[in-house]
Design an enzyme around this catalytic site. Structure first.
Site, PDB file in Angstrom:
ATOM      1  N   ASP A 277      -2.217 113.713  39.985  1.00  0.00           N
ATOM      2  CA  ASP A 277      -3.482 113.147  39.513  1.00  0.00           C
ATOM      3  C   ASP A 277      -3.162 111.765  38.943  1.00  0.00           C
ATOM      4  O   ASP A 277      -2.029 111.298  39.028  1.00  0.00           O
ATOM      5  CB  ASP A 277      -4.121 114.049  38.426  1.00  0.00           C
TER       6      ASP A 277
ATOM      7  N   TRP B 210     -23.745  83.013  37.673  1.00  0.00           N
ATOM      8  CA  TRP B 210     -22.856  84.076  37.197  1.00  0.00           C
ATOM      9  C   TRP B 210     -21.710  83.501  36.376  1.00  0.00           C
ATOM     10  O   TRP B 210     -21.092  84.210  35.601  1.00  0.00           O
ATOM     11  CB  TRP B 210     -22.305  84.904  38.368  1.00  0.00           C
TER      12      TRP B 210
ATOM     13  N   SER C 235     -14.143  98.806  30.923  1.00  0.00           N
ATOM     14  CA  SER C 235     -13.961  99.794  31.989  1.00  0.00           C
ATOM     15  C   SER C 235     -12.864  99.363  32.952  1.00  0.00           C
ATOM     16  O   SER C 235     -11.981 100.150  33.303  1.00  0.00           O
ATOM     17  CB  SER C 235     -15.287  99.976  32.720  1.00  0.00           C
ATOM     18  N   SER C 236     -12.898  98.101  33.358  1.00  0.00           N
ATOM     19  CA  SER C 236     -11.888  97.617  34.313  1.00  0.00           C
ATOM     20  C   SER C 236     -10.498  97.668  33.717  1.00  0.00           C
ATOM     21  O   SER C 236      -9.538  98.054  34.390  1.00  0.00           O
ATOM     22  CB  SER C 236     -12.164  96.163  34.710  1.00  0.00           C
TER      23      SER C 236
ATOM     24  N   HIS D 127     -10.409  82.396  38.672  1.00  0.00           N
ATOM     25  CA  HIS D 127      -9.655  82.317  39.911  1.00  0.00           C
ATOM     26  C   HIS D 127      -8.790  83.540  40.161  1.00  0.00           C
ATOM     27  O   HIS D 127      -8.835  84.086  41.269  1.00  0.00           O
ATOM     28  CB  HIS D 127      -8.889  81.013  40.094  1.00  0.00           C
TER      29      HIS D 127
ATOM     30  N   GLU E 233      -9.592  86.350  39.262  1.00  0.00           N
ATOM     31  CA  GLU E 233     -10.624  87.319  39.641  1.00  0.00           C
ATOM     32  C   GLU E 233     -10.888  87.287  41.151  1.00  0.00           C
ATOM     33  O   GLU E 233     -11.065  88.331  41.781  1.00  0.00           O
ATOM     34  CB  GLU E 233     -11.911  87.015  38.864  1.00  0.00           C
TER      35      GLU E 233
ATOM     36  N   TYR F 118      -8.790  86.788  43.410  1.00  0.00           N
ATOM     37  CA  TYR F 118      -7.725  87.542  44.080  1.00  0.00           C
ATOM     38  C   TYR F 118      -7.797  89.019  43.738  1.00  0.00           C
ATOM     39  O   TYR F 118      -7.380  89.861  44.535  1.00  0.00           O
ATOM     40  CB  TYR F 118      -6.360  86.915  43.778  1.00  0.00           C
TER      41      TYR F 118
ATOM     42  N   SER G  50      -3.353  96.455  55.494  1.00  0.00           N
ATOM     43  CA  SER G  50      -1.949  96.730  55.809  1.00  0.00           C
ATOM     44  C   SER G  50      -1.711  98.209  56.086  1.00  0.00           C
ATOM     45  O   SER G  50      -0.676  98.578  56.643  1.00  0.00           O
ATOM     46  CB  SER G  50      -1.054  96.281  54.654  1.00  0.00           C
TER      47      SER G  50
ATOM     48  N   HIS H  97      -9.443  73.807  40.443  1.00  0.00           N
ATOM     49  CA  HIS H  97     -10.014  73.336  41.715  1.00  0.00           C
ATOM     50  C   HIS H  97     -11.496  73.697  41.829  1.00  0.00           C
ATOM     51  O   HIS H  97     -12.153  73.248  42.755  1.00  0.00           O
ATOM     52  CB  HIS H  97      -9.207  73.819  42.930  1.00  0.00           C
ATOM     53  N   HIS H  98     -11.997  74.481  40.880  1.00  0.00           N
ATOM     54  CA  HIS H  98     -13.440  74.721  40.828  1.00  0.00           C
ATOM     55  C   HIS H  98     -14.141  73.590  40.084  1.00  0.00           C
ATOM     56  O   HIS H  98     -15.352  73.623  39.919  1.00  0.00           O
ATOM     57  CB  HIS H  98     -13.733  76.039  40.113  1.00  0.00           C
TER      58      HIS H  98
ATOM     59  N   ARG I 249     -26.325  74.307  46.488  1.00  0.00           N
ATOM     60  CA  ARG I 249     -26.537  75.733  46.286  1.00  0.00           C
ATOM     61  C   ARG I 249     -27.479  75.944  45.105  1.00  0.00           C
ATOM     62  O   ARG I 249     -27.781  75.021  44.358  1.00  0.00           O
ATOM     63  CB  ARG I 249     -25.199  76.434  46.050  1.00  0.00           C
TER      64      ARG I 249
END
Lengths: 384, 182, 529
Positions: C109, C145, C172-173, C256, C258, C260, C271, C305-306, C453
């Site tokens: 488990d 967001w 939670s995460s 960033h 996030e 990935y 894979s 880069h954002h 956007r």
């Protein structure tokens, strides 16, 4: 020539043809920088196409040839250091080759020295303010009134009739051709971003901070852009229009519009708020309400809504509001000086005395309110 | 399976996540300000007075300093520099003024926020005295002339020929405490 | 989904099967039950987030405002992103991790079963809180967001609920990630070394570390927003000595990695699937592990880069351009390895393989547009246009979402004991793929041509392609009903699945019966010791 290479050639040619179409590709633009950027864009695009063709070519060949239904038997290799090194190194080389021209353009973009004209651009919710530092000319630029009426939900106006729908303003930014123009970007409320694709100029306008970049326009014409940083409800409705004039016409425009020196020193912040003879005479109710409606639609309706109902929780209603139906002083003060900590801005430097008096009177006697009194332009003038 | 090793590892990972929260909430903001102070990253100039230059190093060139004002939407002020531009020799000390007027009828507290373009010039632009170091309290419709004493460091990079100094005037939303000053 | 088949392994002190009644789901600590809950939750949220996307696309069908107020439009774009990222992709991956990681590493488990129960049950409440803001005065969050200050601070009091719901999702995460790391380190079959783990386990291990490292940073950033909005601090208010750009730096320091987090588990799934259907071992296992680790490392040094248009020093822009381009190297290695796995295999094209190949092709397209975006001078033209929207939807929809669908088709026979309907699975793939490209490919065009956007209305020049995209959106949205139908049919019945399910399948999860019994590997598998 084999069939495959012929198909490939046709594909390349049609792609090249498509690349020049303005409706699906980046504009080449009218400044040295925008042309360089377009070149970089197309270069990296073709590199990506070549990589894509190679990768997908191998993949689809394998999917076609190495399928069980064709009797393919699985090989058992699962490692090759040589191959791994090759496909790590080759992309690295491509990237470095790509980074060099990009870095050169970047350096050129950041070089704002030797500018001949400097324009300070201030973003407001939801309009732009332009100030020519050299000549003192300054004005607001907001969405064209007809477009503004047409874009309301359920306006019933066919937006197809406007050739430059949502890309037309009342007062375009006038710039000279052939002179290096430096832009200073800042904001009076939230973050905006001033973008004109043809100039390859996009910079964030940040409250409290100042940014700069530049453009050297090579051809006269009208160039249109948009705010590109989400800035609230009417983010989609604050276009940028640049009118590039030949140097002599530009000089004539400056001479015609430059403010008189004395006004600049004694009057308050903005030339749009300049005093006029109209401020001293007595206006009647009909005049004020009629003038006020236009001002309301342009400056207030975005938040407080065209019918004055506001948006619950976000923007208070004008209809039946305690302020708009209460005493003059409080009503004048909130419009004139704004309310700190909310989206309610100070309109002292945005509206002339008569416009402010008109919109105040309109709010008190329309939109479902009927207080029945008037606020005279002279009352606003007395505040300044 | 015993829970001992799980709890130990989970405890360590919880510590890691708490440490990252502290990094985001406690460490990053001051760290960011320090980096900005050192590099001029966000175009902000010194927020406390510096000593005047001793005058031993004077540059052989002049640069243009432009003065710009922005009035934040939170404030009903008029706010202007007295002069628009100055020709400045790096290493020498200069004085200029901004004029602010509270347009509203009630008292208010204002704060000027400086910013320099290009941002790479920020760390060479030094203020000996500036109204932006403190808040200003205004009675209703009061007007003030506010001084700025500054110098540009002689080792300003040659590629910079113009420095724009912008002040944005904000209403802090505070109640004035001590209006007898004005 | 896990039917109540009693385990046929030896039992010592465990229950024999799931409890009866609905409280089974409330109190369960079984990794398979919790995995099922996560996956069903993600499926429900997928339709809620998708419904929001359809509202957006319906408004953009033609120029002019026909349906919604611009403020509501903004809260739709904001909510769509929050729901899809935190409510669909992340829970779905955690659900897959719950189901598969213990079975893949031969553990009985998850390491911390009770924590597992909590980390799931926080989620529905977090999203109830988030979605309820849409019905509060002032409406839902409408600042994007990314919640950029100072715009996000202009909202109503419902903003506090948004912040709290983000905190709950984050807790939670992080709890889920701690559990996954503990499971991977402590519950492996005796003798299984780290380098013997399936890649899905590897990518999740790295993802879990990313989550533990960056979710708390997001929590810090939004806490600062909360105190700025309600308690008079001025982290991001220039007047009080703050800086709105600092918010962006902190946010993207989370944001960033996030990105990935949303794609690394997908790499693990692909894979697993490609070798199965190519009937050939994965090419370059070790380099896959190293590539994943280097992507995770690089993700921490590319955040700005954002932010190429906020005004950074030249040196900063150069650094972030080079670092960003560098990410394409390990990502390229992965794509090449997958193709080398296919090369000279013996391929068949069942639904999971179709989705995996769809992933490979379209994720690569998204990766190539990402390479274009890395070129800073060009990015200044692309930034905040529909070109960016096209880019990240190409890596997230046929990337993350397709990998989740591939995983569902791939492992569903193991979960339910029944084969899904292959014909409808293939129809689902082809209909989705056609509409997906009709939906997202034209966005490249309108973006390059100059459409920003997050705008509810646009110039006539963009009208044709927006109409096309909207048709694609409705087609893609409704074709997902096929997915629900196939899942429903598969749970209800169908051809019985064998234990191995797939001819070329390799791994411990295929050694247990189908459907997987309620308890598996209570005695560890022997082959590693």
């Amino acid at each position: 020539m084999s069939l495959i290479s012929r198909v490939f050639l046709v594909a390349i040619l049609s792609l090249t043809g498509l690349a020049a179409r303005a409706d699906i590709n980046m504009p080449v633009g009218v400044t040295p920088i925008s042309k360089e950027v377009f070149g970089l864009h197309m270069l990296i695009f073709w590199i990506c196409c070549v990589i894509g063709v190679l990768v997908f070519g191998v993949m689809f060949y394998s999917m076609f040839k190495h399928r069980k239904s064709k009797g393919a038997v699985a090989a058992d290799f699962h490692e090759s250091t040589v191959v791994e090194i090759i496909w790590t190194a080759v992309p690295l080389v491509i990237l470095i080759a790509m980074a060099i021209p990009a870095a050169k353009t970047l350096i050129a973009m950041e070089d704002t020295s030797d500018a001949e004209v400097t324009v300070k651009i201030t973003g407001y919710q939801w309009k732009w303010h332009y100030e020519y530092l050299d000549s003192g000319i300054n004005y607001y630029s907001s969405l064209d009134a007809e477009h503004n009426a047409a874009r309301q939900v359920g306006s019933g106006i066919d937006v197809g009739q406007f050739e430059n729908y949502l890309k037309e303003v009342d007062n375009p930014l006038v710039l000279p051709v052939g002179k290096k123009v430096r832009f200073l970007h800042t904001s009076a409320d939230v973050i905006h971003s001033w973008w004109v694709p043809d100039l390859a100029v996009k910079k964030d306008a940040i409250p409290g901070f100042i940014n700069e970049n530049w453009a050297l326009i090579e051809e006269p014409g009208t160039y249109r852009g948009k705010c590109t940083e989400l800035c609230g409800r009417d983010h989609g409705f604050m276009p940028v229009v640049v009118e590039a004039l030949p140097a002599d016409e530009y000089d004539a425009w400056v001479a015609e519009n430059a403010p008189v020196e004395e006004v600049q020193v004694t009057e308050s912040a903005s030339a749009t708020a300049v005093a006029s003879v109209d401020d001293d005479r007595e206006w009647n109710m009909e005049e004020l309400v009629a003038a006020g409606e236009g001002v309301y639609v342009t400056h207030c309706a975005s938040c407080h809504q065209a019918d004055g109902a506001g948006l619950a929780g976000a923007f208070p209603a004008i209809t039946g509001s305690a302020i708009a139906t209460g005493d003059h002083a409080a009503h004048i003060d909130i419009v004139y000086a704004g309310k700190t900590g909310t989206a309610m801005a100070a309109f002292a430097d945005r509206l002339s005395n008569s416009d402010m008096a008109a919109v105040l009177t309109y709010q008190r006697n329309a939109l479902g309110n009927s207080v029945g009194d008037v606020i005279q332009p002279s009352a606003i003038k007395a505040l300044r | 399976m015993k829970t001992g090793p799980h709890m130990l590892l989970a405890g360590k990972l919880t510590m890691l996540s708490l440490a990252m929260f502290a990094f985001g909430y406690v460490v990053m903001p001051p760290l960011y300000n320090i980096i900005c102070d050192i590099t001029g990253l966000n175009g902000r100039t010194n927020s406390a007075a510096v000593a005047a230059p001793d005058g031993t190093v004077i540059s052989d060139r002049t640069i243009t300093v432009e003065f710009v004002s922005v009035i934040n939407s939170s404030a009903a002020w008029s706010f202007k520099p007295v002069v628009q531009t100055m020709e400045v020799v790096p290493g020498k000390t200069y004085t200029t003024n901004y004029i602010a007027k509270n347009l509203s009828s009630g008292p208010a507290v204002g704060q000027a926020v400086p910013s320099v373009a290009p941002s790479s010039a920020a760390k060479y632009f030094n203020k000996i005295e500036c109204f932006c170091f403190t808040k200003q309290e205004f009675a209703g419709r009061a007007e003030k002339e506010m001084p700025l004493i500054f110098f540009v460091e002689p080792d300003l990079p040659r590629s910079i020929d113009t420095i724009t100094l912008s002040y944005t005037y904000f209403n802090t939303g505070e109640e004035p405490e001590n209006l007898s000053d004005s | 989904m896990s039917t109540a088949a009693a385990g046929h392994h030896d039992h010592d002190d465990h229950d024999h099967g799931p409890a009866k009644g609905w409280t089974r789901w409330l109190y369960t600590t079984n990794h398979k039950d919790i995995g099922t809950l996560y996956l069903l939750f993600a499926l429900v949220m997928f339709f809620i987030g998708g419904g929001m996307a359809l509202i957006i696309r319906a408004e953009l069908f033609q120029p002019g405002l026909q349906l919604v107020d611009p403020l509501f439009f903004n809260s739709m774009t904001t909510m769509h992103a929050l729901v899809m990222i935190f409510g669909v992709v992340m829970p779905a991956f955690v659900g897959l991790a719950n189901w598969m990681i213990p079975m893949m590493i031969g553990g009985p488990d998850m390491a911390l079963p009770r924590l597992n129960n909590w980390s799931f049950w926080i989620m529905p409440f977090a999203f109830l809180l988030l979605l309820s803001t849409l019905f509060m005065e002032g409406g839902g969050p409408a600042g994007g967001w990314t919640l950029y200050a100072p715009l996000s601070l202009q909202g109503g009091n419902s903003f506090a609920f948004v912040i709290f719901s983000i905190h709950f999702m984050g807790i939670s995460s992080v709890m889920g990630s701690i559990n996954i790391v503990a499971t991977i380190f402590n519950m492996r079959a005796p003798g299984m070394s780290l380098m013997q783990m399936p890649l899905f386990v590897w990518t999740w291990l790295i993802t879990a570390y990313l989550l533990i490292a960056v979710i708390p940073v997001l929590a810090g950033a939004v806490t600062m927003l909360l105190t700025d909005r309600f308690f008079g601090t001025s982290f991001f208010n220039a007047a009080g000595g703050g800086d709105p750009v600092m918010y962006q730096h902190i946010f993207w320091f989370f944001g960033h990695p996030e990105v990935y987090i949303l794609i690394l588990p997908a790499f693990g799934i692909i894979s697993s699937i490609i070798p199965t259907f190519a009937r050939k071992p994965l090419f370059g296992y070790a380099s896959m592990v190293y590539a994943t680790a280097s992507i995770a490392f690089l993700s921490f040094i590319v955040w700005a880069h954002h932010m190429f248009t906020v005004g950074m020093p030249l040196a900063g822009e150069m650094f972030f351009m080079f670092a960003t381009m560098m990410i394409s190297v390990p990502t390229g290695v992965k794509v090449f390895n997958w193709i080398a796995t296919m090369w000279r295999g013996s391929m068949t094209f069942e639904t999971p393989m179709l989705f995996a190949i769809g992933f490979l092709v379209m994720f690569t397209i998204g990766g190539l547009s990402g390479l274009m975006l890395a070129i800073t001078p060009a990015d200044i033209q692309y930034h905040d246009t529909y070109f960016v929207v096209a880019h990240f939807h190409y890596v997230l929809v046929p990337g993350a979402i397709y990998s989740i669908m591939a995983a569902t088709y791939y492992w569903m026979p193991k979960w339910t004991g029944n084969m899904y309907d292959e014909k409808w699975g293939k129809i689902h793939f082809w209909v989705s793929t056609v509409f997906l490209n009709v939906l997202f490919f034209p966005m490249h065009f309108v973006g390059l041509a100059g459409m920003p956007r997050r705008i509810p209305d646009y110039n006539l020049q963009f009208a044709d392609w927006n109409a096309v995209a909207t048709i694609g959106a409705f087609g893609f949205g409704f074709s997902q009903l096929i997915f629900v139908w196939v899942i429903y049919k598969c749970i209800k019945g169908g051809e019985k699945a064998t234990d191995e399910v797939w001819e070329g399948a390799d791994g411990l999860e295929w050694t247990v019966p189908s459907p997987a019994p309620y308890h598996t590997f209570e005695k560890p598998p022997a082959q590693y010791s």
